[in-house]
Design a protein around this motif. Structure first.
Motif, PDB file in Angstrom:
ATOM      1  N   VAL A   1      -3.990   5.174  -0.801  1.00 40.58           N
ATOM      2  CA  VAL A   1      -4.793   4.271   0.533  1.00 40.58           C
ATOM      3  C   VAL A   1      -3.984   4.255   1.512  1.00 40.58           C
ATOM      4  O   VAL A   1      -2.842   3.837   1.609  1.00 40.58           O
ATOM      5  N   THR A   2      -4.489   3.865   2.815  1.00 41.65           N
ATOM      6  CA  THR A   2      -3.610   3.761   4.020  1.00 41.65           C
ATOM      7  C   THR A   2      -4.143   2.422   4.456  1.00 41.65           C
ATOM      8  O   THR A   2      -5.410   2.478   4.890  1.00 41.65           O
ATOM      9  N   ASN A   3      -3.127   1.719   5.262  1.00 41.00           N
ATOM     10  CA  ASN A   3      -3.431   0.380   5.643  1.00 41.00           C
ATOM     11  C   ASN A   3      -2.536   0.333   6.967  1.00 41.00           C
ATOM     12  O   ASN A   3      -1.517   0.664   6.947  1.00 41.00           O
ATOM     13  N   MET A   4      -3.514  -0.160   7.943  1.00 43.26           N
ATOM     14  CA  MET A   4      -2.745  -0.683   9.220  1.00 43.26           C
ATOM     15  C   MET A   4      -1.821  -1.927   9.193  1.00 43.26           C
ATOM     16  O   MET A   4      -2.542  -2.867   8.772  1.00 43.26           O
TER      17      MET A   4
ATOM     18  N   ASN B   1       2.894 -10.410  10.676  1.00 42.67           N
ATOM     19  CA  ASN B   1       3.016 -10.601   9.529  1.00 42.67           C
ATOM     20  C   ASN B   1       4.489 -10.223   9.154  1.00 42.67           C
ATOM     21  O   ASN B   1       4.898  -9.123   9.222  1.00 42.67           O
ATOM     22  N   VAL B   2       5.180 -11.149   8.715  1.00 42.90           N
ATOM     23  CA  VAL B   2       6.961 -10.886   8.478  1.00 42.90           C
ATOM     24  C   VAL B   2       6.848 -10.024   7.160  1.00 42.90           C
ATOM     25  O   VAL B   2       7.783  -9.273   6.918  1.00 42.90           O
ATOM     26  N   GLN B   3       5.953 -10.213   6.216  1.00 42.57           N
ATOM     27  CA  GLN B   3       5.915  -9.654   4.898  1.00 42.57           C
ATOM     28  C   GLN B   3       4.564  -9.498   4.397  1.00 42.57           C
ATOM     29  O   GLN B   3       3.606 -10.426   4.619  1.00 42.57           O
ATOM     30  N   GLN B   4       4.100  -8.473   3.796  1.00 40.55           N
ATOM     31  CA  GLN B   4       2.783  -8.192   3.134  1.00 40.55           C
ATOM     32  C   GLN B   4       3.323  -7.878   1.597  1.00 40.55           C
ATOM     33  O   GLN B   4       3.914  -7.029   1.405  1.00 40.55           O
ATOM     34  N   PHE B   5       2.176  -8.427   0.504  1.00 40.11           N
ATOM     35  CA  PHE B   5       2.375  -7.915  -0.830  1.00 40.11           C
ATOM     36  C   PHE B   5       1.020  -7.303  -1.252  1.00 40.11           C
ATOM     37  O   PHE B   5       0.005  -7.614  -0.821  1.00 40.11           O
ATOM     38  N   TYR B   6       1.364  -6.336  -2.134  1.00 44.47           N
ATOM     39  CA  TYR B   6      -0.348  -5.488  -2.293  1.00 44.47           C
ATOM     40  C   TYR B   6      -0.321  -5.339  -3.975  1.00 44.47           C
ATOM     41  O   TYR B   6       0.944  -5.379  -4.582  1.00 44.47           O
ATOM     42  N   ARG B   7      -1.320  -5.390  -4.373  1.00 43.83           N
ATOM     43  CA  ARG B   7      -1.701  -5.487  -5.782  1.00 43.83           C
ATOM     44  C   ARG B   7      -2.978  -4.657  -5.960  1.00 43.83           C
ATOM     45  O   ARG B   7      -3.768  -4.651  -5.282  1.00 43.83           O
ATOM     46  N   LEU B   8      -2.972  -3.761  -7.285  1.00 47.67           N
ATOM     47  CA  LEU B   8      -3.912  -3.006  -7.543  1.00 47.67           C
ATOM     48  C   LEU B   8      -4.865  -3.587  -8.487  1.00 47.67           C
ATOM     49  O   LEU B   8      -4.177  -4.170  -9.480  1.00 47.67           O
ATOM     50  N   GLN B   9      -6.210  -3.934  -8.331  1.00 48.17           N
ATOM     51  CA  GLN B   9      -7.008  -4.687  -9.312  1.00 48.17           C
ATOM     52  C   GLN B   9      -7.986  -3.522  -9.663  1.00 48.17           C
ATOM     53  O   GLN B   9      -8.685  -2.823  -8.958  1.00 48.17           O
TER      54      GLN B   9
ATOM     55  N   VAL C   1      -0.236   2.077 -11.580  1.00 50.81           N
ATOM     56  CA  VAL C   1       0.991   1.843 -10.908  1.00 50.81           C
ATOM     57  C   VAL C   1       0.903   2.125  -9.382  1.00 50.81           C
ATOM     58  O   VAL C   1       0.423   3.372  -9.224  1.00 50.81           O
ATOM     59  N   ILE C   2       1.350   1.350  -8.496  1.00 52.86           N
ATOM     60  CA  ILE C   2       1.711   2.099  -7.302  1.00 52.86           C
ATOM     61  C   ILE C   2       3.258   2.686  -7.286  1.00 52.86           C
ATOM     62  O   ILE C   2       4.301   2.181  -7.686  1.00 52.86           O
ATOM     63  N   SER C   3       3.303   3.884  -7.167  1.00 53.75           N
ATOM     64  CA  SER C   3       4.592   4.825  -7.324  1.00 53.75           C
ATOM     65  C   SER C   3       5.084   5.435  -6.076  1.00 53.75           C
ATOM     66  O   SER C   3       5.972   5.971  -5.857  1.00 53.75           O
ATOM     67  N   GLY C   4       4.277   5.383  -4.858  1.00 51.72           N
ATOM     68  CA  GLY C   4       4.710   5.839  -3.559  1.00 51.72           C
ATOM     69  C   GLY C   4       4.346   4.895  -2.671  1.00 51.72           C
ATOM     70  O   GLY C   4       3.213   4.342  -2.247  1.00 51.72           O
ATOM     71  N   VAL C   5       5.326   5.017  -1.674  1.00 55.50           N
ATOM     72  CA  VAL C   5       5.070   4.022  -0.218  1.00 55.50           C
ATOM     73  C   VAL C   5       5.512   4.830   0.754  1.00 55.50           C
ATOM     74  O   VAL C   5       6.915   5.105   0.971  1.00 55.50           O
ATOM     75  N   VAL C   6       4.700   5.230   1.667  1.00 52.46           N
ATOM     76  CA  VAL C   6       5.204   5.885   2.865  1.00 52.46           C
ATOM     77  C   VAL C   6       4.637   5.209   4.241  1.00 52.46           C
ATOM     78  O   VAL C   6       3.520   4.542   4.628  1.00 52.46           O
ATOM     79  N   TRP C   7       5.709   4.721   5.082  1.00 50.76           N
ATOM     80  CA  TRP C   7       5.721   4.297   6.386  1.00 50.76           C
ATOM     81  C   TRP C   7       5.820   5.115   7.454  1.00 50.76           C
ATOM     82  O   TRP C   7       6.444   5.871   7.703  1.00 50.76           O
ATOM     83  N   SER C   8       4.648   5.224   8.419  1.00 55.17           N
ATOM     84  CA  SER C   8       4.541   6.190   9.509  1.00 55.17           C
ATOM     85  C   SER C   8       3.304   5.450  10.647  1.00 55.17           C
ATOM     86  O   SER C   8       2.386   5.469  10.306  1.00 55.17           O
ATOM     87  N   ALA C   9       3.917   5.431  11.817  1.00 54.92           N
ATOM     88  CA  ALA C   9       3.336   5.284  12.922  1.00 54.92           C
ATOM     89  C   ALA C   9       2.281   4.093  12.820  1.00 54.92           C
ATOM     90  O   ALA C   9       1.271   4.084  13.287  1.00 54.92           O
ATOM     91  N   GLY C  10       2.978   2.987  12.290  1.00 50.35           N
ATOM     92  CA  GLY C  10       2.243   1.551  12.226  1.00 50.35           C
ATOM     93  C   GLY C  10       1.465   1.709  10.898  1.00 50.35           C
ATOM     94  O   GLY C  10       0.707   0.660  10.762  1.00 50.35           O
ATOM     95  N   LYS C  11       1.339   2.646  10.249  1.00 51.63           N
ATOM     96  CA  LYS C  11       0.521   2.538   8.968  1.00 51.63           C
ATOM     97  C   LYS C  11       1.333   2.905   7.644  1.00 51.63           C
ATOM     98  O   LYS C  11       2.241   3.480   7.638  1.00 51.63           O
ATOM     99  N   LEU C  12       0.922   2.033   6.596  1.00 53.33           N
ATOM    100  CA  LEU C  12       1.454   2.284   5.386  1.00 53.33           C
ATOM    101  C   LEU C  12       0.527   2.746   4.347  1.00 53.33           C
ATOM    102  O   LEU C  12      -0.581   2.401   4.382  1.00 53.33           O
ATOM    103  N   THR C  13       0.961   3.847   3.754  1.00 52.44           N
ATOM    104  CA  THR C  13       0.294   4.550   2.670  1.00 52.44           C
ATOM    105  C   THR C  13       0.993   4.228   1.536  1.00 52.44           C
ATOM    106  O   THR C  13       2.096   4.531   1.015  1.00 52.44           O
ATOM    107  N   LEU C  14      -0.032   3.750   0.419  1.00 55.45           N
ATOM    108  CA  LEU C  14       0.304   3.632  -0.670  1.00 55.45           C
ATOM    109  C   LEU C  14      -0.406   4.392  -1.657  1.00 55.45           C
ATOM    110  O   LEU C  14      -1.574   4.909  -1.622  1.00 55.45           O
ATOM    111  N   SER C  15       0.545   5.020  -2.763  1.00 61.82           N
ATOM    112  CA  SER C  15      -0.081   6.291  -3.758  1.00 61.82           C
ATOM    113  C   SER C  15       0.282   5.826  -5.333  1.00 61.82           C
ATOM    114  O   SER C  15       1.387   4.857  -5.435  1.00 61.82           O
ATOM    115  N   GLY C  16      -0.627   6.111  -5.983  1.00 60.66           N
ATOM    116  CA  GLY C  16       0.058   5.988  -7.546  1.00 60.66           C
ATOM    117  C   GLY C  16      -0.889   6.623  -8.326  1.00 60.66           C
ATOM    118  O   GLY C  16      -1.583   7.535  -8.135  1.00 60.66           O
TER     119      GLY C  16
END
Length: 219
Positions: free
Chosen positions: A201-204, A209-217, A146-161
């Motif tokens: 994982v960190t993503n620019m 994009n008005v919205q973005q969705f993330y999925r773990l596979q 599961v993705i349990s954490g989302v952090v936005w900083s300086a134009g980057k989105l960090t997902l953790s789980g």
């Protein structure tokens, strides 16, 4: 442990006792080496836990003639315990058909109860055994990552789980449309869970994009 048997044979005898529910304590523990090995073997909490349940295993096959059966299984709640023996004096590799052993179809987290190492198996389990060695496994369907954490900083989105399989691979998918078919999602990155099954994982982020969705596979 002290009567001349090597480590593999002693391991097999102990696992045999856990599988059958019969423990015969007739060893020679007068030597320091025997005492040391016995202490290590007899205090393995995972193997002792199998014996504590007090329920014997069932042989996977029943047509081995005069030969000993070498694969045994027992369901323990939502998990399955599997013992694999090599009674020969030569190393061997076995491929265990999990369906034949009575396990439902699925992907299993396989834990070697002797040393705690973990792997993943689906459909079959490959087991390498030294001469006179046996191994005891617990197979369970793990909870999904599961993705349990989302952090936005300086134009980057960090997902953790969490809930991943130790050191196994995963793929992060991204899409601007959550309803899009999975095949049309874009693979953002491929990484490995850490030893505890966690990931980061960190993503620019693309400002357009008005919205973005993330999925773990999982592969």
């Amino acid at each position: 442990f002290g009567n001349g048997a090597d480590t593999n044979e002693a391991q097999s005898r102990l696992i045999s006792g856990a599988v059958t529910g019969v423990f015969l304590d007739g060893d020679n523990l007068t030597s320091t080496a025997g005492q040391t090995v016995a202490e290590i073997f007899l205090t393995n909490a995972a193997v002792d836990g199998i014996a504590t349940v007090g329920q014997t295993f069932t042989p996977v096959e029943g047509n081995s003639g005069s030969a000993a059966e070498n694969i045994f299984v027992r369901q323990d709640g939502a998990s399955w315990d599997l013992a694999v023996f090599n009674f020969t004096s030569n190393p061997t590799n076995r491929s265990i058909d999990l369906g034949r052993a009575g396990l439902p179809a699925g992907t299993y987290l396989v834990t070697n109860l002797w040393d705690g190492t973990a792997s993943v198996a689906s459909g079959s389990l490959s087991v390498s055994l030294n001469a006179r060695q046996s191994k005891l496994f617990r197979l369970a369907i793990p909870p999904p990552p599961v993705i349990s954490g989302v952090v936005w900083s300086a134009g980057k989105l960090t997902l953790s789980g969490r809930n991943g399989v130790s050191n196994a691979s995963y793929i992060v998918l991204v899409s601007t449309n959550i309803a899009a078919r999975l095949i049309s999602w874009t693979a953002l990155s491929t990484n490995s869970f850490d030893a505890s099954g966690n990931f980061r994982v960190t993503n620019m982020v693309v400002p357009a994009n008005v919205q973005q969705f993330y999925r773990l596979q999982l592969p």
